[in-house]
Design a protein around this motif. Structure first.
Motif, PDB file in Angstrom:
ATOM      1  N   TRP A 232     -16.204  91.658 -92.894  1.00 21.36           N
ATOM      2  CA  TRP A 232     -15.505  90.392 -93.101  1.00 21.36           C
ATOM      3  C   TRP A 232     -16.528  89.324 -93.492  1.00 21.36           C
ATOM      4  CZ3 TRP A 232     -13.291  94.170 -90.391  1.00 21.36           C
ATOM      5  CH2 TRP A 232     -11.903  94.286 -90.419  1.00 21.36           C
ATOM      6  N   TYR A 234     -18.279  85.982 -94.380  1.00 21.41           N
ATOM      7  CA  TYR A 234     -17.957  84.549 -94.302  1.00 21.41           C
ATOM      8  C   TYR A 234     -17.997  83.948 -95.699  1.00 21.41           C
ATOM      9  CZ  TYR A 234     -18.547  79.565 -93.794  1.00 21.41           C
ATOM     10  OH  TYR A 234     -18.408  78.205 -93.934  1.00 21.41           O
ATOM     11  N   SER A 235     -17.027  83.107 -95.994  1.00 22.86           N
ATOM     12  CA  SER A 235     -16.976  82.492 -97.311  1.00 22.86           C
ATOM     13  C   SER A 235     -16.506  81.050 -97.169  1.00 22.86           C
ATOM     14  CB  SER A 235     -16.008  83.274 -98.208  1.00 22.86           C
ATOM     15  OG  SER A 235     -16.102  82.852 -99.539  1.00 22.86           O
ATOM     16  N   SER A 245     -18.388  88.035-101.360  1.00 24.50           N
ATOM     17  CA  SER A 245     -18.181  89.416-100.929  1.00 24.50           C
ATOM     18  C   SER A 245     -19.518  90.023-100.539  1.00 24.50           C
ATOM     19  CB  SER A 245     -17.537  90.253-102.045  1.00 24.50           C
ATOM     20  OG  SER A 245     -18.357  90.277-103.200  1.00 24.50           O
ATOM     21  N   TRP A 252     -12.504  92.567 -96.219  1.00 29.89           N
ATOM     22  CA  TRP A 252     -11.210  92.559 -95.531  1.00 29.89           C
ATOM     23  C   TRP A 252     -10.986  91.204 -94.861  1.00 29.89           C
ATOM     24  CZ3 TRP A 252      -9.850  96.574 -97.906  1.00 29.89           C
ATOM     25  CH2 TRP A 252     -10.720  97.636 -98.090  1.00 29.89           C
ATOM     26  N   ASP A 253     -10.597  90.219 -95.655  1.00 31.58           N
ATOM     27  CA  ASP A 253     -10.373  88.878 -95.116  1.00 31.58           C
ATOM     28  C   ASP A 253      -9.153  88.259 -95.773  1.00 31.58           C
ATOM     29  OD1 ASP A 253     -11.233  88.119 -97.632  1.00 31.58           O
ATOM     30  OD2 ASP A 253     -13.250  87.574 -96.971  1.00 31.58           O
ATOM     31  N   ASP A 254      -8.886  87.001 -95.425  1.00 33.45           N
ATOM     32  CA  ASP A 254      -7.651  86.377 -95.881  1.00 33.45           C
ATOM     33  C   ASP A 254      -7.710  85.912 -97.332  1.00 33.45           C
ATOM     34  OD1 ASP A 254      -9.426  84.341 -95.481  1.00 33.45           O
ATOM     35  OD2 ASP A 254      -8.166  83.186 -94.115  1.00 33.45           O
ATOM     36  N   HIS A 255      -8.746  86.279 -98.054  1.00 32.01           N
ATOM     37  CA  HIS A 255      -8.754  86.046 -99.498  1.00 32.01           C
ATOM     38  C   HIS A 255      -7.983  87.131-100.241  1.00 32.01           C
ATOM     39  CE1 HIS A 255     -11.669  82.680 -99.559  1.00 32.01           C
ATOM     40  NE2 HIS A 255     -12.155  83.271 -98.481  1.00 32.01           N
ATOM     41  N   TRP A 259      -2.832  89.911 -97.439  1.00 33.46           N
ATOM     42  CA  TRP A 259      -3.304  89.698 -96.069  1.00 33.46           C
ATOM     43  C   TRP A 259      -2.173  89.498 -95.059  1.00 33.46           C
ATOM     44  CZ3 TRP A 259      -7.703  90.593 -93.744  1.00 33.46           C
ATOM     45  CH2 TRP A 259      -8.011  89.979 -92.532  1.00 33.46           C
TER      46      TRP A 259
END
Length: 713
Positions: A232, A234-235, A245, A252-255, A259
């Motif tokens: 995951w 951080y962005s 990425s 595997w994140d909310d981007h 999701w």
């Protein structure tokens, strides 16, 4: 190598030096050499200068665990005081025999290499694993470790860590994941974790929720009951969409536009992890790892025990065990010395070298009813050099007593292709499937009041078979892994089972009470389904664009939405048929079976689901304003019975695709200036020639009615 005046003579010069390996992908300011894993002072210095300040920052609440990633100190086959350590541990001076490490000194060569490898293992255990384990305990935390690779740790090195972790999803060949779970079964550790999803479905943001499930299920088959997601990244908001990425494929994140189904994905993973922690693992078979043969095969830059297992075990051993209806663990000589052989069957797969004490324990195990099977060859050589001449004779004598004499308790087969039939003659299989389903695996857990089976269809095709289970019980129940619902299966040990592509099932046999669960209904498909495939209002939510689809198709077929990544709302109204309102009728919204993709023979390390969903890639279904369910894995359908009303009904479906489409429609990030400042710390995978992927609802959507033949009341 320098040639002397006489061509018959060769002078060898050995230089004691470091590997020169640098830390891979270090954080800014952490560039430097890897530490010597055989040097306790180096380990303790690292713990003092890096570990202590880090844990001090946690104050009174230390982390759950500290972590050592997979051991990848390549070429770590020496340390400055190795000769002294070798003499102390092996009882002779290695110096005259150093040529055996790089060349052929005749018959003693493998024995010397064995002693070299065994010494490296012991030094890694004493000077790397043990001090970290002690340090973690002193700081009120645990030591989690991927204990495989180089330096050449062994299976039982996992006894020196609190939380053994695996990596590698292959379940029908050797994997470091089963290596970790086997050690935990042997040493009484109830939780085994695995690094999961690291290289899934490259490039970044290409992975689907079905991909997540597929790899997790393979890990579960390897004995895992805790998933360590990777990763995951951080962005910050300033990075825009789809954000930063990691160098590996997973993001595997909310981007990810799909999701919104992640809560359902994680609830599924949570349920399976939970049930696989109940009771204890039932594995009838133990495979003795040829650790001593691996040490004897060591050469410079080829000094990993775990890496050699792929070759030493061969391609047929594991499929023969699984296809015969058994599950298995690995075991090694150290574990036999510590905990014995707590299995019904022990297999010696092509083993040449075995410690004398281990072989005597195996003989005793066989004499007391344990089934011992040797394949390809019989043990014939004592490990190491010092006592080989006396102990080899005893090893050979034990082989005759165990396998060759008229009353010998052991069995020998020349090829592992005969192993499956021998196993079924020796002991009743745990699960027999007819017809045989090679790609359906199982995990068996013994509960206090029964037995739990976790079944996995690992293929992209449906499977139907009669499964006969060894256990007998008064009650059999199906536990739905998605909803947690419980239904009655049958009061017998043979069941006709049908599994969708990549489907999982939980079957529980209970022995201490009569049936208390509702009966699973038998459904008969009604004729004349309602075709809802035409005339949809389609709203691209992130684009504020609304259009109409007379027929369903991929939104990438249309120029304005070719590169759209996000969520789309499909809406329509429809009239329900009278036949679908009759009592005892169940109604499903069905999107179709999906499309199987031709599977490659070998995908390591990348993994994906070889099935394209008819809804790319996930959907939430609302009927008359109420959430009816989600679609993200087979079967691609939702029970909407209780949400329908007489007359007109409204259907709203939210679909999320992949972030790849938006990435394909613009210039990719240029890392040139970043690399000039910090060095090239990663290489983005498979980012060239990106193309938008099919998105949305594809094909047909039907309302299908089913008549309930057996009441669930």
């Amino acid at each position: 190598v320098a040639h002397a005046l006489h061509k018959q003579e060769t002078a060898l010069f050995f230089l004691s030096s470091r590997t020169g390996q640098m830390v891979k992908r270090p954080a800014v300011g952490a560039t430097g050499f890897v530490l010597d894993p055989y040097d306790r002072a180096a380990t303790e210095d690292h713990l003092r200068t890096v570990g202590d300040p880090l844990l001090a920052a946690f104050g009174k609440h230390p982390p759950y665990a500290v972590f050592s990633d997979s051991l990848e100190v390549y070429g770590a086959d020496w340390t400055p005081d190795f000769l002294q350590q070798f003499r102390q541990k092996r009882g002779y001076d290695l110096t005259p025999y150093l040529p055996a490490l790089v060349g052929n000194m005749g018959p003693i060569t493998p024995a010397v290499r064995h002693d070299w490898g065994q010494t490296l293992t012991e030094l890694a255990e004493e000077n790397y694993l043990t001090p970290i384990h002690t340090w973690a305990a002193q700081h009120g935390t645990r030591f989690r470790s991927q204990t495989y690779g180089t330096p050449p740790v062994i299976l039982s090195s996992n006894s020196l860590v609190d939380l053994a972790e695996g990596e590698n999803y292959h379940w029908r060949e050797f994997s470091e994941t089963r290596w970790a779970s086997s050690a935990n079964h042997l040493y009484g550790r109830p939780v085994t974790s695995a690094e999961t999803w690291t290289w899934m479905h490259s490039p970044a943001f290409r992975g689907t929720p079905l991909d997540l499930k597929v790899e997790a299920d393979l890990d579960f088959l390897n004995g895992i009951n805790q998933l360590i997601g990777h990763g995951w990244p951080y962005s910050p908001p300033s990075a825009g969409e789809p954000g930063w990425s990691f160098y590996a494929a997973g993001a595997w994140d909310d981007h990810n536009p799909w999701w919104f189904v992640m809560p359902q994905v994680t609830r599924y993973l949570q349920r399976i992890s939970y049930v696989l922690r109940q009771g204890r693992q039932v594995n009838d078979v133990a495979v003795l790892l040829p650790t001593d043969d691996a040490w004897a095969n060591f050469t410079p830059d080829n000094d990993s025990v775990s890496d050699q297992m792929h070759t030493l075990l061969g391609p047929n051993l594991i499929p023969q065990i699984l296809d015969a209806g058994f599950n298995f663990d690995y075991i090694d000589a150290t574990a036999i010395a510590k905990v014995g052989i707590p299995y019904r069957i022990l297999i010696l797969p092509g083993i040449t070298r075995v410690p004398l004490s281990t072989y005597r324990a195996i003989q005793s195990y066989a004499q007391h009813g344990g089934v011992v099977i040797a394949t390809r060859c019989l043990p014939s050589t004592a490990p190491g050099w010092l006592n080989a001449s006396t102990q080899t004779t005893q090893i050979q004598q034990l082989s005759k007593q165990i396998f060759e004499e008229s009353d010998a308790p052991g069995q020998f087969i020349a090829t592992e292709l005969q192993l499956g039939s021998m196993l079924t003659r020796a002991f009743q299989p745990d699960v027999v499937m007819a017809p045989q389903a090679h790609d359906v695996g199982f995990v068996h857990r013994k509960l206090a009041n029964g037995d739990l089976y976790f079944l996995v269809n690992t293929s992209n095709q449906s499977r139907r078979f009669l499964a006969t289970f060894r256990v007998m019980a008064r009650t059999a129940q199906w536990w739905d892994p998605d909803s947690g619902a419980v239904t009655w299966a049958a009061n017998r040990n043979s069941l006709n089972i049908s599994m969708q592509p990549y489907e999982t099932r939980i079957l529980v046999f209970l022995s201490d009470h009569v049936n208390s669960a509702p009966k699973a209904p038998t459904l008969q498909l009604l004729p004349q389904p309602v075709d809802l495939s035409a005339n949809w209002k389609v709203d691209f939510l992130q684009q504020n664009r609304t259009t109409n689809y007379s027929t369903l198709h991929s939104w990438t077929d249309d120029s304005p939405t070719r590169f759209y990544s996000g969520q789309v709302a499909y809406e329509k109204t429809f009239q329900i048929l009278k036949s679908l309102r009759a009592a005892g009728t169940i109604v499903h919204l069905d999107f179709g079976p999906g499309e199987a993709v031709t599977q490659q023979e070998k995908l390591s390390p990348e993994l994906r689901a070889f099935l394209e969903s008819p809804v790319r890639e996930a959907a939430q279904i609302y009927v008359n304003g109420k959430l009816a369910g989600n679609v993200w894995h087979p079967p691609f359908e939702v029970d909407v019975t209780r949400f329908l009303q007489p007359g007109e009904n409204h259907l709203r479906i939210i679909v999320g695709n992949l972030a790849i489409n938006e990435m394909a429609g613009r210039a990719l990030p240029d890392y040139r200036l970043l690399n000039q400042r910090y060095g090239e710390r990663f290489a983005p995978q498979d980012m060239d020639h990106l193309e938008p992927l099919p998105s949305g609802i594809l094909g047909h959507v039907y309302l299908r009615g089913y008549r309930e033949l057996v009441s669930s009341k």
